[in-house]
Enzyme design. Sequence first.
Site, PDB file in Angstrom:
ATOM      1  N   CYS A 229      -2.292   0.488   9.808  1.00 48.39           N
ATOM      2  CA  CYS A 229      -3.421  -0.276   9.307  1.00 48.39           C
ATOM      3  C   CYS A 229      -4.275  -0.867  10.306  1.00 48.39           C
ATOM      4  CB  CYS A 229      -2.967  -2.046   8.822  1.00 48.39           C
ATOM      5  SG  CYS A 229      -1.448  -1.445   8.060  1.00 48.39           S
TER       6      CYS A 229
ATOM      7  N   HIS B 279       0.736  -1.165  -0.214  1.00 42.83           N
ATOM      8  CA  HIS B 279      -0.066   0.054  -0.039  1.00 42.83           C
ATOM      9  C   HIS B 279       0.665   1.306  -0.133  1.00 42.83           C
ATOM     10  CE1 HIS B 279      -3.203  -2.705   2.073  1.00 42.83           C
ATOM     11  NE2 HIS B 279      -3.915  -2.204   1.255  1.00 42.83           N
TER      12      HIS B 279
HETATM   13  C1  CIR Z   1      -3.705  -7.637   3.448  1.00 41.04           C
HETATM   14  O1  CIR Z   1      -2.751  -8.347   2.582  1.00 41.04           O
HETATM   15  O2  CIR Z   1      -4.774  -7.297   2.905  1.00 41.04           O
HETATM   16  C2  CIR Z   1      -3.387  -7.774   4.863  1.00 41.04           C
HETATM   17  N1  CIR Z   1      -2.578  -9.109   5.316  1.00 41.04           N
HETATM   18  C3  CIR Z   1      -2.273  -6.578   5.303  1.00 41.04           C
HETATM   19  C4  CIR Z   1      -3.373  -5.529   5.072  1.00 41.04           C
HETATM   20  C5  CIR Z   1      -2.369  -4.263   5.514  1.00 41.04           C
HETATM   21  N2  CIR Z   1      -3.083  -3.068   5.757  1.00 41.04           N
HETATM   22  C6  CIR Z   1      -2.506  -1.949   5.327  1.00 41.04           C
HETATM   23  O3  CIR Z   1      -1.617  -1.622   5.290  1.00 41.04           O
HETATM   24  N3  CIR Z   1      -3.613  -0.787   5.537  1.00 41.04           N
END
Ligand code: CIR
Length: 257
Positions: free
Chosen positions: A252, A165
Amino acid sequence: MNFTHAMTRKPASSYLQAITTSGLGLPDLDITQKQHHAYIQALKLAGLSVNVLPALEDYPDSVFLEDVAIVEPEFAIQTRPGVLSRRGEADQITSILTQSFPQTYSIEAPGTLDGGDICKVENTYFLGLSDRTNLAGAQQLAAILQYFGYCSELVDIRPLPGVLHLKSAVNYLGENTLLMDPRLADHPAFQAYSRIVVPIGEAYAANCLRVNDILLVPDGFPGTLELVTRAGFNPMLLDVSEFRKMDGGLSCLSLRW
Ligand code: CIR
């Protein structure tokens, strides 16, 4: 940056099935819960009132609450996550958004958008185009933000291998200063800001989180800690090893407004 509220979601027991590319092994669920608790305590210490939502067993990644909404005190936008396994997570937050915010919107098909791609810097929102957030999603968000008086600018991170991201690589620390992965440091979109570039080998630490007077910093990145301390920020170390294993970081784990 003056936040009064945050929302988090408890990690589910299904967290072991969350998406990961980290190669760091499986998380320990007990340690995950303890680290999540410490994170909530840190938000409270920063002065926020924290709403802790219940775990969603059907959604292993749901602890990464940031991805399902963009929030401001005046409005909230439910996202449409870019991976199918997470799409239903966003619907689980609809009612809480309508209860908590005066106006709510949502990103609609064919748009996709993960909150992790959205980086707010004062009155400007940087919108990352990634494997999760497409142009249609970013354009829908930009139109809503414009209605509320915010500018937005697209940043294409697809050429950066391994960067999930936008906020995996750039975060606003306040005081006109960005914390950045070296690979984005020369990007034209960010040249108007002071930039602190994390050392090679510490790319994960580009995801620090400024909450009021405190800068949450992931434990284990001494070079980054030294840089932000020297720049005058007030760091608080948090161990987020079990979230890193599933590609998540400090931002996150919450929505803040
Ligand atoms: C994903 O791949 O969607 C989750 N395992 C990790 C999400 C991390 N979120 C973020 O960086 N905002």
